[in-house]
Write an enzyme that holds these catalytic residues in place. Structure first.
Site, mmCIF file in Angstrom:
data_model
loop_
_atom_site.group_PDB
_atom_site.id
_atom_site.type_symbol
_atom_site.label_atom_id
_atom_site.label_comp_id
_atom_site.label_asym_id
_atom_site.label_seq_id
_atom_site.Cartn_x
_atom_site.Cartn_y
_atom_site.Cartn_z
ATOM 1 N N GLY A 73 0.796 -1.215 0.000
ATOM 2 C CA GLY A 73 0.000 0.000 0.000
ATOM 3 C C GLY A 73 0.832 1.269 0.000
ATOM 4 C CB SER A 74 3.874 2.318 1.867
ATOM 5 O OG SER A 74 3.316 2.300 3.168
ATOM 6 C CG ASN A 153 -4.724 4.198 9.495
ATOM 7 O OD1 ASN A 153 -5.078 5.278 9.035
ATOM 8 N ND2 ASN A 153 -3.612 4.066 10.189
ATOM 9 C CD GLN A 181 -6.915 -0.174 7.730
ATOM 10 O OE1 GLN A 181 -7.728 -0.984 8.168
ATOM 11 N NE2 GLN A 181 -5.619 -0.276 7.982
ATOM 12 C CB ALA A 202 -2.264 -8.664 -0.558
ATOM 13 C CG HIS A 203 -0.497 -6.552 4.932
ATOM 14 N ND1 HIS A 203 -0.482 -6.174 6.259
ATOM 15 C CD2 HIS A 203 -0.245 -5.431 4.232
ATOM 16 C CE1 HIS A 203 -0.220 -4.889 6.347
ATOM 17 N NE2 HIS A 203 -0.082 -4.405 5.126
ATOM 18 C CB THR A 239 11.619 -10.508 -11.271
ATOM 19 O OG1 THR A 239 12.731 -10.335 -12.147
ATOM 20 C CG2 THR A 239 10.980 -11.873 -11.498
ATOM 21 C CB CYS A 328 3.128 2.861 9.805
ATOM 22 S SG CYS A 328 2.502 1.668 8.619
#
Length: 395
Positions: A73-74, A153, A181, A202-203, A239, A328
């Protein structure tokens, strides 16, 4: 007595669901070909990435060619803001955001502010909402970008994204939203909501860490953030993280499928938790809104006369994992910028607790938290000179 293991910090991160991991494993071991190569093993991974890109696009009602994979996301936030600002500075140098954004937005804006761009930070009300008229009034001839988060968040506030998008469209200004979020937790339709760019990770929805995506509406020009190879249609070199991409797509697919049923449960548990804490702990307050404009699994409560860090340590000793704000900034001693922005005094903002619920949260766990938290708050207050002075003044 066996120590409990109750996880209530899903806003910080989530575990990877077994079905997601199962789908990822072959791309670690068997289907490992570099997608940029031309042999058959590479075609397998290339096709898998394309299929995953389609699943991600479908979840937010976008076209697969508008989805660009990132490292999280960052990175997506950085790319959206820096990439658009640098590619379009000939059109203007004014960017609008808010005072309650994630630091992945605020720090980028701070950087751009030192490099020729003008940044306007919109204030929010006591529930964390911007005023749409403030946005309208802030837009000027040099405005090129508006970046306002979909859902906060820390305090769970869901902004009126569609209305924000409409204002931006009316003024021909590009609208980016940090939806880290929101995606996977509440319905997100980029067409209906007038969104031009959107960040996800994704997390946050039971996928792997280290992978995210940036939606970029067709026709929007971005300067590359990472230069090198021709991956992501020459837009992001490196990659591809094939297992991560596969996992993100599967996790998002499952999240959308289960969203309605999951949210009914989460709202019920969240409300029980919030009501129970406010009832059992005097001099406490809910941060953020009630009802539908709050993320289903988010509870953020301030307890006066104590410090949040102490609550977290004592909760951990009781087997409860929670947070005092954004993961964070967990190493910072400063109170949350979000809580200060909604008007909490510095000394009160320190005593906040964020409990974010998830798929495996049970009512029995909520009952346990409702039993433990008031005891911890009382114990900390007994040790607090602030509480002692307050209690003497009350008598």
């Amino acid at each position: 007595m066996e120590k409990r293991n109750i996880y209530m910090d899903h806003a910080a991160t989530t575990y990877v669901k077994p079905e997601v991991l199962e789908e990822m494993i072959p791309y670690f071991t068997e289907n490992f070909g570099n997608p940029s190569s031309i042999y058959s093993q590479a075609r397998v991974t290339n096709m898998a990435i394309d299929e995953s890109r389609g699943k991600i696009a479908k979840a937010i009602n976008a076209d697969r060619r508008e989805i660009f994979i990132t490292g999280g996301g960052s990175e997506a936030d950085n790319w959206a803001i820096k990439g658009y600002a640098n590619a379009n500075k000939h059109k203007g140098n004014h960017i609008i955001t808010t005072t309650i954004e994630h630091h992945a937005i605020l720090h980028v804006c701070e950087y751009l502010g030192k490099n020729g761009f003008e940044i306007t930070y919109l204030p929010v009300d006591e529930k964390g909402f911007i005023n749409i008229d403030d946005l309208r009034n802030a837009i000027k001839d040099t405005t090129i970008l508006v970046s306002i988060m979909f859902a906060n968040n820390e305090i769970g506030t869901i902004q009126s994204v569609k209305e924000i998008g409409e204002v931006c469209r009316e003024n021909k200004v590009v609208f980016h939203t940090d939806a880290v979020q929101a995606v996977g937790h509440i319905p997100v339709d980029v067409q209906e909501l007038n969104i031009d760019m959107l960040s996800m990770a994704a997390h946050k929805f039971y996928g792997p860490k280290g992978v995210g995506a940036l939606y970029v509406r067709k026709g929007i020009r971005l300067e590359n953030l990472i230069h090198g190879g021709a991956q992501e249609r020459n837009k992001r070199a490196g990659t591809e993280n094939i297992p991560g991409i596969i996992g993100m797509a599967k996790a998002l697919e499952l999240a959308v499928e289960n969203m309605e049923e999951e949210n009914k449960k989460l709202v019920m548990l969240r409300n029980k938790l919030i009501d129970g804490l406010l009832e059992r702990v005097p001099h406490s307050r809910l941060n953020g809104p009630c009802g539908e404009m709050r993320l289903p699994g988010n509870a953020n409560i301030t307890f006066e006369f104590i410090e949040g860090e102490s609550i977290l340590l004592m909760l951990d000793a009781k087997g409860i994992a929670a947070s005092s704000g954004s993961a964070c900034t967990s190493g910072s001693l400063d109170p949350s910028h979000v809580l200060l922005a909604i008007g909490l005094p510095h000394e009160i903002a320190h005593g906040s607790l964020r409990l974010s619920l998830g798929e495996k949260t049970t009512e029995e766990e909520i009952d346990y938290v409702l039993e433990v938290v008031p005891q911890i708050v009382q114990r900390l207050r007994e040790m607090s000179p602030l509480w002692d002075n307050f209690a003497k003044g009350e008598k």
